[in-house]
Design a protein around this motif. Structure first.
Motif, PDB file in Angstrom:
ATOM      1  N   GLY A 192       0.779  -1.232   0.000  1.00 20.71           N
ATOM      2  CA  GLY A 192       0.000   0.000   0.000  1.00 20.71           C
ATOM      3  C   GLY A 192       0.806   1.275   0.000  1.00 20.71           C
ATOM      4  N   GLY A 193       2.136   1.188  -0.141  1.00 22.23           N
ATOM      5  CA  GLY A 193       2.973   2.366  -0.140  1.00 22.23           C
ATOM      6  C   GLY A 193       3.591   2.618   1.228  1.00 22.23           C
ATOM      7  N   GLN A 221       3.228  -7.531  -7.575  1.00 25.31           N
ATOM      8  CA  GLN A 221       2.086  -6.650  -7.353  1.00 25.31           C
ATOM      9  C   GLN A 221       2.344  -5.287  -7.982  1.00 25.31           C
ATOM     10  OE1 GLN A 221      -0.220  -7.012  -4.150  1.00 25.31           O
ATOM     11  NE2 GLN A 221       0.327  -9.124  -3.763  1.00 25.31           N
ATOM     12  N   GLN A 222       1.259  -4.580  -8.294  1.00 24.72           N
ATOM     13  CA  GLN A 222       1.369  -3.236  -8.843  1.00 24.72           C
ATOM     14  C   GLN A 222       0.403  -2.322  -8.106  1.00 24.72           C
ATOM     15  OE1 GLN A 222       0.751  -3.368 -13.069  1.00 24.72           O
ATOM     16  NE2 GLN A 222       2.285  -4.955 -13.395  1.00 24.72           N
ATOM     17  N   GLY A 223       0.820  -1.068  -7.912  1.00 17.52           N
ATOM     18  CA  GLY A 223      -0.053  -0.123  -7.222  1.00 17.52           C
ATOM     19  C   GLY A 223       0.740   0.951  -6.507  1.00 17.52           C
ATOM     20  N   THR A 255       2.953   3.587  -8.475  1.00 16.57           N
ATOM     21  CA  THR A 255       2.827   5.037  -8.396  1.00 16.57           C
ATOM     22  C   THR A 255       3.626   5.601  -7.229  1.00 16.57           C
ATOM     23  OG1 THR A 255       0.790   4.798  -7.101  1.00 16.57           O
ATOM     24  CG2 THR A 255       0.559   5.136  -9.468  1.00 16.57           C
ATOM     25  N   ASP A 256       4.201   6.777  -7.447  1.00 16.20           N
ATOM     26  CA  ASP A 256       4.877   7.513  -6.377  1.00 16.20           C
ATOM     27  C   ASP A 256       3.881   8.267  -5.510  1.00 16.20           C
ATOM     28  OD1 ASP A 256       7.815   7.131  -7.041  1.00 16.20           O
ATOM     29  OD2 ASP A 256       7.019   7.830  -8.963  1.00 16.20           O
ATOM     30  N   LEU A 257       2.760   8.689  -6.105  1.00 17.54           N
ATOM     31  CA  LEU A 257       1.677   9.341  -5.362  1.00 17.54           C
ATOM     32  C   LEU A 257       0.360   8.861  -5.948  1.00 17.54           C
ATOM     33  CD1 LEU A 257       0.546  11.341  -3.308  1.00 17.54           C
ATOM     34  CD2 LEU A 257       0.906  13.178  -4.967  1.00 17.54           C
ATOM     35  N   SER A 275       2.017   9.123 -11.050  1.00 23.87           N
ATOM     36  CA  SER A 275       0.784   9.220 -10.254  1.00 23.87           C
ATOM     37  C   SER A 275      -0.390   8.875 -11.157  1.00 23.87           C
ATOM     38  CB  SER A 275       0.606  10.620  -9.666  1.00 23.87           C
ATOM     39  OG  SER A 275       0.364  11.574 -10.684  1.00 23.87           O
ATOM     40  N   ASN A 276      -1.519   8.570 -10.546  1.00 24.68           N
ATOM     41  CA  ASN A 276      -2.748   8.460 -11.325  1.00 24.68           C
ATOM     42  C   ASN A 276      -3.288   9.864 -11.579  1.00 24.68           C
ATOM     43  OD1 ASN A 276      -3.307   8.612  -8.476  1.00 24.68           O
ATOM     44  ND2 ASN A 276      -5.448   8.202  -8.942  1.00 24.68           N
TER      45      ASN A 276
END
Length: 352
Positions: A192-193, A221-223, A255-257, A275-276
């Motif tokens: 989850g970061g 995993q990706q996210g 993603t970084d953010l 980022s998204n």
């Protein structure tokens, strides 16, 4: 040996009812317990060194803070804990839990009104298997609380989570003012970061001049890998300014953010590698995807040719810190640098 330093009754701002000096893990825990029973704000000064804690269970934290009268915890002091810290390097005062469980909890109930400050510490090796908790530092404020939590000059490393919340830091703010300033997050692994921030019930979060870089995710995993933000309800708001979010994750889809669709706030003058798309509630202003040219997760300082130099917002909401992560003057060369480290200018005009 932990001892109570004479109360600071005059010529001090803020005024602390009690000031403690601690140079062992047991003394840190004892000082926190004593401070939380004090009728007024307290300060705990921690002598430079390495402090190992043991979590009581896989879900409980080794250090628990529920103070509602005001508490300041600062690392880097010399023996005797008088005067000012002898080192401003947070990496030299480490709190570790050895992956035995979670490191630190802060829980504030509806009646809580005190201000909490934690600074000049390295937080290490906290781990969680619960999506509602962080490995190294977890903060929750209840509805009705009016708490300010200032986290400054902290080094989060080797925190981990096997679930979707932040491995290093998770904040669920209800009635909470969060100031996250001049801190670094690196080598913290989770699904989850490294950071998960949730604003709720009129909370306001200021995230200013931090470096969040080289935090991995499981390879399959990706996210989110750096920071993710969300608004759960109410009128919470984010100000995210002058940070570096870069090099997090293991593949191009990490993603970084990460913005949740509910996120509300202003995100400006940052480097954000990936980022998204920002949701409608986010004002996305003056951000860059440029590589800040950081050397590694060990050395997160800016090189002379970094595009993060002299491009920040000098009028960041919540204010700029006076010193950077290393204790150098924060504003050099006319405009503030991005991230936790200010490049030291040789000349006042920035010409080297």
């Amino acid at each position: 040996m932990r001892h109570l330093i004479a109360a600071l009754l005059i010529f001090s701002s803020p005024v602390f009812a009690e000031t403690y000096c601690a140079d062992s893990s047991a003394e840190i825990l004892s000082a926190i317990a004593s401070a939380q029973s004090s009728p007024g704000p307290s300060e705990i000064r921690i002598v430079q060194g390495v402090y190992d804690f043991t979590a009581p269970s896989a879900t409980a934290a080794a250090i628990v803070i529920t103070d509602n009268t005001g508490l300041k915890i600062v690392g880097g002091y010399g023996g005797g804990c008088g005067g000012v810290p002898t080192t401003l390097n947070p990496e030299l005062t480490l709190l570790r839990v050895g992956n035995s469980g979670r490191l630190m909890d802060m829980v504030f109930f509806a009646s809580a009104t005190g201000d909490i400050e934690v600074s000049r510490l390295g937080l290490r090796q906290g781990t969680t298997t619960n999506s509602g908790q962080a490995g190294c530092l977890d903060i929750e404020g209840d509805v009705g609380a009016t708490i300010t939590v200032r986290l400054s000059h902290l080094a989060f490393r080797l925190c981990s989570s096997t679930v979707g919340s932040g491995s290093a830091l998770r904040v669920l703010g209800r009635g909470l003012r969060l100031e996250l300033v001049n801190s670094v997050f690196a080598d913290n692994g989770s699904q989850g970061g490294a950071i998960f921030l949730a604003a709720n019930s009129s909370s306001i979060f200021y995230v200013t001049n931090n470096t969040v870089a080289f935090n991995p995710r499981p390879a399959a995993q990706q996210g989110p890998a750096g920071m993710q933000i969300t608004n759960l309800a109410g009128s919470g708001f984010f100000w995210i300014t002058n940070n570096v979010f870069y090099g997090n994750g293991n593949n191009a889809n990490d993603t970084d953010l990460l913005y949740a669709s509910s996120a509300i706030g202003v995100v400006g003058s940052n480097i954000i590698g990936r980022s998204n798309p920002p949701p409608a509630g986010i004002a996305d202003t003056g951000n860059s995807t440029a590589n800040p040219l950081l050397a590694s997760s060990v050395n997160l300082r800016l090189p002379a040719n970094s595009p993060a130099r002299n491009v920040g917002n000098n009028s960041a909401a919540g204010g700029l810190p006076t010193l950077d992560f290393d204790g150098n003057t924060r504003l050099q060369g006319g405009r503030v640098d991005l991230g936790a480290f200010e490049f030291e200018e040789l000349f006042a005009n920035g010409f080297e």
